[in-house]
Every structure is written in C-alpha cells, then in structure tokens.
Enzyme design. Structure first.
Site, PDB file in Angstrom:
ATOM      1  N   ASN A 194       1.556  -2.350  -3.313  1.00  0.00           N
ATOM      2  CA  ASN A 194       0.984  -3.663  -2.964  1.00  0.00           C
ATOM      3  C   ASN A 194       0.856  -3.894  -1.461  1.00  0.00           C
ATOM      4  O   ASN A 194       0.006  -4.661  -1.016  1.00  0.00           O
ATOM      5  CB  ASN A 194       1.743  -4.807  -3.653  1.00  0.00           C
ATOM      6  CG  ASN A 194       3.191  -4.909  -3.242  1.00  0.00           C
ATOM      7  OD1 ASN A 194       3.759  -3.966  -2.705  1.00  0.00           O
ATOM      8  ND2 ASN A 194       3.796  -6.040  -3.509  1.00  0.00           N
ATOM      9  N   LYS A 203       7.967   8.663  -0.020  1.00  0.00           N
ATOM     10  CA  LYS A 203       7.077   8.916  -1.157  1.00  0.00           C
ATOM     11  C   LYS A 203       6.270   7.648  -1.397  1.00  0.00           C
ATOM     12  O   LYS A 203       6.811   6.641  -1.845  1.00  0.00           O
ATOM     13  CB  LYS A 203       7.851   9.254  -2.424  1.00  0.00           C
ATOM     14  CG  LYS A 203       6.899   9.650  -3.561  1.00  0.00           C
ATOM     15  CD  LYS A 203       7.431   9.325  -4.937  1.00  0.00           C
ATOM     16  CE  LYS A 203       7.172   7.920  -5.365  1.00  0.00           C
ATOM     17  NZ  LYS A 203       5.767   7.567  -5.660  1.00  0.00           N
ATOM     18  N   ALA A 247       3.402   5.139  -3.224  1.00  0.00           N
ATOM     19  CA  ALA A 247       3.024   4.904  -4.619  1.00  0.00           C
ATOM     20  C   ALA A 247       1.841   5.800  -5.004  1.00  0.00           C
ATOM     21  O   ALA A 247       0.959   6.056  -4.184  1.00  0.00           O
ATOM     22  CB  ALA A 247       2.647   3.438  -4.789  1.00  0.00           C
ATOM     23  N   GLU A 291      14.730  -3.544  -2.282  1.00  0.00           N
ATOM     24  CA  GLU A 291      13.924  -4.775  -2.251  1.00  0.00           C
ATOM     25  C   GLU A 291      13.189  -4.792  -3.582  1.00  0.00           C
ATOM     26  O   GLU A 291      12.242  -4.050  -3.779  1.00  0.00           O
ATOM     27  CB  GLU A 291      12.984  -4.709  -1.039  1.00  0.00           C
ATOM     28  CG  GLU A 291      12.522  -6.062  -0.571  1.00  0.00           C
ATOM     29  CD  GLU A 291      11.205  -6.438  -1.178  1.00  0.00           C
ATOM     30  OE1 GLU A 291      11.237  -7.074  -2.263  1.00  0.00           O
ATOM     31  OE2 GLU A 291      10.167  -6.108  -0.594  1.00  0.00           O
ATOM     32  N   LEU A 292      13.699  -5.618  -4.508  1.00  0.00           N
ATOM     33  CA  LEU A 292      13.264  -5.496  -5.912  1.00  0.00           C
ATOM     34  C   LEU A 292      12.416  -6.687  -6.343  1.00  0.00           C
ATOM     35  O   LEU A 292      11.822  -7.368  -5.515  1.00  0.00           O
ATOM     36  CB  LEU A 292      14.511  -5.290  -6.785  1.00  0.00           C
ATOM     37  CG  LEU A 292      15.431  -4.139  -6.313  1.00  0.00           C
ATOM     38  CD1 LEU A 292      16.676  -4.029  -7.164  1.00  0.00           C
ATOM     39  CD2 LEU A 292      14.684  -2.818  -6.275  1.00  0.00           C
ATOM     40  N   CYS A 298       5.994  -9.475  -4.249  1.00  0.00           N
ATOM     41  CA  CYS A 298       7.322  -9.825  -4.804  1.00  0.00           C
ATOM     42  C   CYS A 298       7.697 -11.259  -4.471  1.00  0.00           C
ATOM     43  O   CYS A 298       8.535 -11.847  -5.156  1.00  0.00           O
ATOM     44  CB  CYS A 298       8.403  -8.916  -4.223  1.00  0.00           C
ATOM     45  SG  CYS A 298       8.077  -7.208  -4.476  1.00  0.00           S
ATOM     46  N   GLU A 341       8.335 -11.416 -14.170  1.00  0.00           N
ATOM     47  CA  GLU A 341       7.488 -11.414 -12.980  1.00  0.00           C
ATOM     48  C   GLU A 341       6.029 -11.205 -13.418  1.00  0.00           C
ATOM     49  O   GLU A 341       5.751 -10.364 -14.276  1.00  0.00           O
ATOM     50  CB  GLU A 341       7.938 -10.253 -12.089  1.00  0.00           C
ATOM     51  CG  GLU A 341       7.417 -10.312 -10.694  1.00  0.00           C
ATOM     52  CD  GLU A 341       8.067  -9.270  -9.785  1.00  0.00           C
ATOM     53  OE1 GLU A 341       8.652  -8.289 -10.290  1.00  0.00           O
ATOM     54  OE2 GLU A 341       7.968  -9.439  -8.563  1.00  0.00           O
TER      55      GLU A 341
HETATM   56  C1  SIN Z   1       6.547  -7.631  -1.101  1.00  0.00           C
HETATM   57  O1  SIN Z   1       5.816  -8.141  -1.899  1.00  0.00           O
HETATM   58  O2  SIN Z   1       7.375  -6.800  -1.458  1.00  0.00           O
HETATM   59  C2  SIN Z   1       6.508  -7.947   0.363  1.00  0.00           C
HETATM   60  C3  SIN Z   1       5.833  -9.168   0.729  1.00  0.00           C
HETATM   61  C4  SIN Z   1       6.038  -9.570   2.166  1.00  0.00           C
HETATM   62  O3  SIN Z   1       6.541  -8.798   2.989  1.00  0.00           O
HETATM   63  O4  SIN Z   1       5.707 -10.710   2.473  1.00  0.00           O
END
Ligand code: SIN
Length: 463
Positions: free
Chosen positions: A134, A157, A159, A232-233, A266, A366
């Site tokens: 993303n 690595k 995506a 960071e999940l 996220c 999510e």
């Molecule tokens: C993410 O979606 O993992 C990161 C978003 C951000 O850094 O604002």
C-alpha cells in the site's frame, strides 16, 4: 516458488513487468552478504552515513516523477498521492540522515571513586524487512533509513504486488554509493522468504508492516534465535464526532482519513462514531462530498480514488458491504462496482453506510477499502466503548472543540496514534505504531532509530 512474478496494473489488469524470483540459495547468499558487510558499514562514521543518506534522498527526488508513475502503475493510487508518497518516503531518509549524527550515549555517576560508567549505543546487525504494497516507497524507507543511519545493514522483501518501486529505490541507493551488500532487496513468496529471514542466524532484527496474523507468525518464528522485532500491523481506526464538532471541517478531514489510497491504509478510518444529535447532518455532508470523488485510473489527472489492489482485497470489501446491508445498514452512496475478474481490475465506488451496528463484519474486521460505516452514540463513554471494542489499537481520530471532551477522549482511547481535529497525523518526525494487536515498537521520530540500536554498558574499574 515460481521463477517469475507477474506485476499487473490494478487499474487495467495489464501486465507491466515480470520480476525474477530469487532462489533459496540466492536469498541465503544475500543474507550472508548483508551479515558480512555489517562489520565495515557499522564502522563508517555517522557523518559519512548521513551524507550517503542525504544523497539517496536527493537522487530519489531527482527521479520523483518517474518513481511516482511507476508506483501508480503497480499500486493504482492516484498520481498525486504517489508524488506525495515519494516526498513522504524521502522525509524519512532526511530525518534519519540527521538522527544518524545524534546517536548519543551517556555516563552514569559510579557508586565508588575508582570506577567510571559509560553507556554507549551500537547497531544491532543485519535487519530484514518485509514491506507492504500500500506504500511501496515510504514503508521501505521508514525502515531502511533508521537502520542504515544506525549502522545496520538492511535487506528487504517487497510485496509481490508492488516490487518495482522498491527495486528502483534500492538501485538509486547503490547509485549514490551505499554499498550493494549494505542495502539489498530479494524477491519471493512472503511465507517462504519470511521463513528464510526468521530462520537465519545472520538476521538480528525483523521489521514488518502488514497483517496481524502474519506479524504474529513472524514474532513466533523469531523466538528461536531471539531476534528483535518491530511490527506495524492491522488497524480498525475509530473516528468520533462529538456534538460540538465543526462538522464542515470534520467532514473534510474524514475524507482524507477514510479515502486516502482508496481506504487501503492501516490508519484509515474504519468506524465513524457520531453523536446522535449531529449524525443526520454529518452523514448528509459526508455523502455530498463522497458523491463528488472521482474514481478511475490513477494516471488520469482528476482521479481521486484508484482501484483495489487485487481480487482478494476486492472480495473482502464487497462481502463486508453486503453483510452490512443484509443486517440492516443503508448505503447513502456507493455499493457500486466496476470489476472484471478475467481482466484483473477491481474498483469499489466510495460508499457511505448508515445504521451500522457492532454485529456487522465491517465493525469487526479491517476493511482496507473506500467504505465509511456510520454508527451513532449518546454519551461520550459509549463512543469510547465502541472505539475501544477491537483487538486493534493503531490510530484513532476525534473531532471536538471542547478541551475537556478532547483530553478525556485522548486519555481513554487505547490507540498509539491519536488525531484530535486531525485526519492526517502521519509524519517522519513522529512515532508511528500501535497498541494491542496493532503492533510492537515505533517507527519514525527519535523513537524510530532506537529499535536498530543495542545498549552497551561499560564499567571501568581501578581508575
Ligand atoms: C500504513 O498504512 O501502514 C501507513 C500509513 C501511514 O504511514 O500514514
């Protein structure tokens, strides 16, 4: 593993490139090279590492348009957002180029006259990163920049859906003189490469951005060699609109927070919790704005909402919308699609759902898509209860001009990132990360370099 990955444009399904997949032997060799180059890289003085990082940032900026176009081609996000992501990516490199020079130790007064105590920091070793589709540029530099600044070597690595941006950025790092074994990429299947990373005795740290289930398995698999981990999940961000909120402003920030990258972040708002006295007005204003969002190919000038990354992501979003509608929600706008499974493109039109309740899938899982579910509340504690009723704890937003309501919400929301009248709090100079099942550790800010450093305590006797 297949010998090649096909990289397709998610807006059209067209093949953009085929990328060679590395064999197990090649990946093991890269890990060894990263490990072997650590000794030399970690001894290079911090000012020189800083200079190399600044040059890396500079050359990325020189190639900004080309990188942004590549990002839109493989990820689908609107070109304007890709250009913004290139800036976001270099802001991490710029920040850590400076932090490289500020890795301080300290001295501690000893308990006797004959001793001196010195605390110093040293880099952890080889860092292995797994990055998401993303933000193919910024999530990589958010990890690579502090690692390199600290004196660690780095292997990533990217995506499977979006390797091209990462490859380009790593090539540019080599072009400015960061040694090829110090910063590397490998291409392969997530699970297989993840296992090679976690099983490797050369890797001292795993850093990952992605889903909570994958993060949990990386944490488990890192236990045997006691690796450091930064995770960071997933997230399920609530956005609370208090009765006194400036609705015009709150709507514009909700659009940013909800629809950035077509809702595929996220930290995207995943639940809008609105005071019952303003829910009608807020929903109406939001719907009016959402109707105007232009959906299309990210390379077209006016596009604001690009495609969904792939069929799996699309199916999940559609099933959440249908589940909500089946259980009594109403679509004020959206619930429209333009998808072709044979050709491989998937668009979801921005959707606003009202009359949502906590039994709907969308309130529990999510979404990673452009869907805004609205639920109402009466008392502020009810809003907090709804907001916290999730295993996730990454980002939360609220809108109020009442400082008592604001500080109360801040104190009671269990989230690592909180935006008060702010739908876009992310930045290189702040600590990004989640509570609960949203992760471990922080990226960005002064906190973001700490996970790449070990603390060493020296006691000098007989002085
Ligand atoms: C993410 O979606 O993992 C990161 C978003 C951000 O850094 O604002």
């Amino acid at each position: 593993m297949p010998k090649q990955f096909k990289v397709n444009n998610p807006a059209t399904g067209e093949l953009i490139a085929e990328v060679k997949v590395n064999s197990e032997e090649e990946i093991k060799q890269s890990l060894k090279n990263g490990h072997d180059s650590f000794e030399k890289w970690s001894k290079i003085n911090a000012h020189e590492r800083s200079r190399l990082l600044r040059n890396w940032s500079h050359i990325i900026q020189e190639n900004k348009e080309q990188i942004a176009e590549l990002m839109t081609l493989e990820n689908g996000k609107p070109l304007k957002e890709s250009l913004g992501e290139v800036d976001y990516a270099t802001s991490y490199i710029d920040w850590y180029a400076e932090e490289a020079k500020r890795i301080y130790g300290r001295t501690i007064p000893a308990a006797t006259e004959t001793k001196r105590i010195v605390i110093s920091k040293q880099p952890i070793g080889l860092v292995a990163a797994i990055t998401p589709w993303n933000f193919p540029a910024a999530m990589m530099t958010r990890k690579a920049a502090p690692a390199l600044a600290a004196g660690c070597t780095f292997i990533v690595k990217p995506a499977e859906d979006t390797p091209l941006t990462t490859i380009k950025l790593i090539e540019l790092a080599h072009e400015v003189g960061i040694p090829t074994d110090v910063v590397q990429y490998v291409i392969g299947d997530g699970k297989e490469v993840g296992d090679l990373f976690t099983n490797s005795e050369y890797v001292r740290k795993i850093t990952f951005t992605g889903s909570t289930p994958v993060g949990k398995s990386l944490i488990k698999n890192s236990a045997d060699t006691v690796k450091h981990v930064t995770m960071e999940l997933g997230g399920h961000a609530p956005l609370i609109i208090a009765e006194d909120a400036d609705l015009e402003f709150a709507v514009s920030q909700t659009i940013i927070s909800k629809f950035r990258n077509a809702g595929q972040t996220c930290v995207c708002t995943n639940r809008i919790i609105v005071h019952e006295n303003v829910v009608e007005e807020f929903s109406k204003k939001l719907t009016e704005k959402v109707k105007k969002l232009k959906v299309g190919n990210g390379l077209e000038k006016d596009t604001q909402i690009g495609p969904i990354i792939n069929e799996k992501g699309y199916d999940k979003i559609v099933s959440q919308i249908h589940d909500a509608l089946d259980k009594g929600a109403e679509a004020l706008v959206g619930n429209q699609y333009n998808a072709n499974k044979e050709q491989g493109y998937f668009f979801v039109y921005p959707t606003v759902l009202k009359n949502v309740n906590l039994n709907m899938m969308i309130m529990q899982e999510e979404t990673f898509g452009p869907v805004a579910p609205i639920i109402s509340f009466k008392e502020i504690d009810e809003a907090i209860e709804i907001a916290n009723s999730t295993p996730y704890g990454l980002a939360a937003y609220f809108f109020t001009n009442d400082y008592r309501t604001g500080t109360y919400l801040h104190d009671h929301l269990d989230f690592g990132i909180v935006g008060w009248n702010d739908g876009a709090p992310s930045a290189a100079h702040v600590p990004f990360g989640g509570l609960k099942e949203s992760g471990l550790g922080r990226e960005g800010g002064t906190e973001g370099i700490e996970p790449y450093l070990e603390t060493k305590y020296l006691s000098i006797g007989n002085v």
